[in-house]
Each structure stands twice: as C-alpha cells, then as structure tokens.
Motif scaffolding. Structure first.
Motif, PDB file in Angstrom:
ATOM      1  N   HIS A 109      48.852 158.410 -50.323  1.00  0.00           N
ATOM      2  CA  HIS A 109      48.131 158.027 -51.531  1.00  0.00           C
ATOM      3  C   HIS A 109      47.331 156.748 -51.304  1.00  0.00           C
ATOM      4  O   HIS A 109      47.875 155.746 -50.846  1.00  0.00           O
ATOM      5  CB  HIS A 109      49.105 157.789 -52.692  1.00  0.00           C
ATOM      6  N   GLN A 128      46.070 162.226 -51.397  1.00  0.00           N
ATOM      7  CA  GLN A 128      45.460 161.949 -52.690  1.00  0.00           C
ATOM      8  C   GLN A 128      44.722 160.622 -52.652  1.00  0.00           C
ATOM      9  O   GLN A 128      45.289 159.595 -52.295  1.00  0.00           O
ATOM     10  CB  GLN A 128      46.524 161.917 -53.792  1.00  0.00           C
ATOM     11  N   TYR A 246      43.700 166.082 -59.430  1.00  0.00           N
ATOM     12  CA  TYR A 246      44.713 165.121 -59.008  1.00  0.00           C
ATOM     13  C   TYR A 246      44.580 163.860 -59.843  1.00  0.00           C
ATOM     14  O   TYR A 246      43.496 163.310 -59.983  1.00  0.00           O
ATOM     15  CB  TYR A 246      44.540 164.755 -57.529  1.00  0.00           C
TER      16      TYR A 246
END
Length: 256
Positions: A109, A128, A246
C-alpha cells in the motif's frame, strides 16, 4: 543473520532502500505510514525456532522466514503459517523490493519503488496506490491486482491473471501465460499497440478506433507496447474511470 525476538518490532534507518524477502506461508504486508524509520514485525510465533531471520548489508535488508527455511529452503510444509509486517515512511522511495514466496499472499500500500520482483506459486499479490517503475512477476496460479502507476510490467504465469487500474500509460507490458487473463484500465489519452500470440486469445476494448496494423491492434499513437503470448489469454482494455474500486489507504489506520 539474527533472529527477530518473538512479538517484538525492530526499526532500521530510512536510508535502507533494498528489501529482500524469502517467505513460506502467510501474508506479507508492506505499507507506507506516518513513521520515521523502517520497521519489521511478525505475527505470534509459539516456537522460537520459527522466528524470522534478518540481516542488513549496507543499505539492503534481508528477511528470511526462519532458520529452518534458511537451512533447507522451502521444505517446511504448511504447518508453520505466520504474517510479516513492514512499515516505511510516507516519503520513502525504494530502489528495489524482491519477494520469493511459496504460498504467501502479498499486500503493498502506497509504496514507491524503482524495481519490484515477485516470485510466487499460488499466493495472490495486491498492490494499492503504488508507483513502481519496473514490475516483474513470476507466478503459477496467484492472481495479481494493481492500482497505481508503472512503466514496465513483465508478467509470467501458468494460469494466473493480472487486473489493474493504471493511472498512467506504461511504456511496455509483456505477459506470458498459458490460460491467464490481462484486464487493465488505461487513461483516456493513452495509446497502445497490442500484439497477441495465442491459439484462442480474444480482445475486448473500450477504446473506439482501435485498428489492425501489421497484425497488431493499434489505438492512438500506439506508445504503450503490449505483448501477450499464451494458449488462451483474453485481453480486456478499459477506460480508466475517475472513481476507483480500491479505497484510499489511511496511513494512520492500524493494519494488525
């Protein structure tokens, strides 16, 4: 090589810019958060023999699942399952992260990297809000999900698929898979040249005006070179929407 004390967290200087991980089973979670150092920890280990091993060489941090894995490779079986957590500063820009995993799942992330190499068997990989210049993935059946920007993608798989919302136009995407799928969203002002070499591969594109030139599907200036080689590899190219599936990751949110 040193063991990580059970249930403890270790901190390293933020000038560490290479991370190499060898993991067997469990999750590997790497996040950018509001911290000043790079920290590593793992889920509870009941037997100290299975504590992770680590060492630092110059600006490279090496992490190994446990001492037995160090001595015998990935022959532990699936009796030992544990998770690895790595946090880096929000402004950290890494040179490379290399992950060699048996059946571990990877989550990343808000990470910015020049190079990322992931070699896995059946574990999934979820990126992400990442910005990776060169992404190299070699997997058997673990699907990959990606949201962010990248310049080049090399994706080798047996039956795995790659799905991504790309916020930029990459320069090159290479996929070699027997029966996987490539599903990507590109900005509306993109251009691509898609070459498909497969017995029953099919293309679905949201970009009107895609034409055939010299055996390739071409849209716009054709600057993104997409090469797909496989027996049965369908390709879907979507227009990138302003709303992503997302959610934005809150760097202050607890991950474990």
């Amino acid at each position: 090589v040193q063991p990580l004390p059970n249930e403890e967290e270790l901190a390293f200087p933020a000038d560490i810019n290479e991370i190499e991980i060898e993991w067997v089973t469990g999750d590997i979670v790497i996040m950018a958060k509001d911290v000043k150092e790079i920290t590593i920890s793992e889920s509870d280990v009941t037997d100290e023999r299975y504590s992770l091993q680590y060492q630092v060489r110059d600006t490279k941090l090496e992490i190994i699942f446990c001492e037995d894995a160090l001595l015998s490779g990935f022959s532990l079986g699936k009796d030992v399952v544990k998770d690895l957590y790595i946090e880096v500063p929000m402004d950290w820009t890494g040179k490379s992260i290399e992950i060699d995993a048996a059946s571990a799942n990877v989550e990343m992330h808000n990470i910015t990297l020049k190079e990322m190499d992931f070699d896995g068997a059946d574990g999934t990989a979820d990126f992400q809000h990442c910005h990776i210049s060169d992404l190299d993935i070699d997997t058997a059946s673990g699907d990959v999900y990606y949201l962010g920007t990248l310049d080049t993608l090399d994706f080798d798989a047996a039956s795995a698929s790659f799905a991504g919302d790309l916020q930029n136009t990459p320069s090159r995407i290479d996929m070699d898979s027997m029966s996987g799928k490539l599903d990507i969203a590109l900005p509306e002002d993109c251009g691509y040249t898609l070459t498909m070499d497969g017995m029953s591969s099919r293309l679905s594109s949201d970009f009107e005006g895609t034409s055939m030139k010299n055996g390739s599907h071409v849209y716009g200036d054709g600057r993104c070179r997409i090469n797909v080689d496989g027996m049965d590899c369908d390709v879907t190219i979507r227009k990138l929407e302003t709303y992503f599936i997302y959610p934005t990751i809150d760097p202050t949110e607890e991950t474990r």
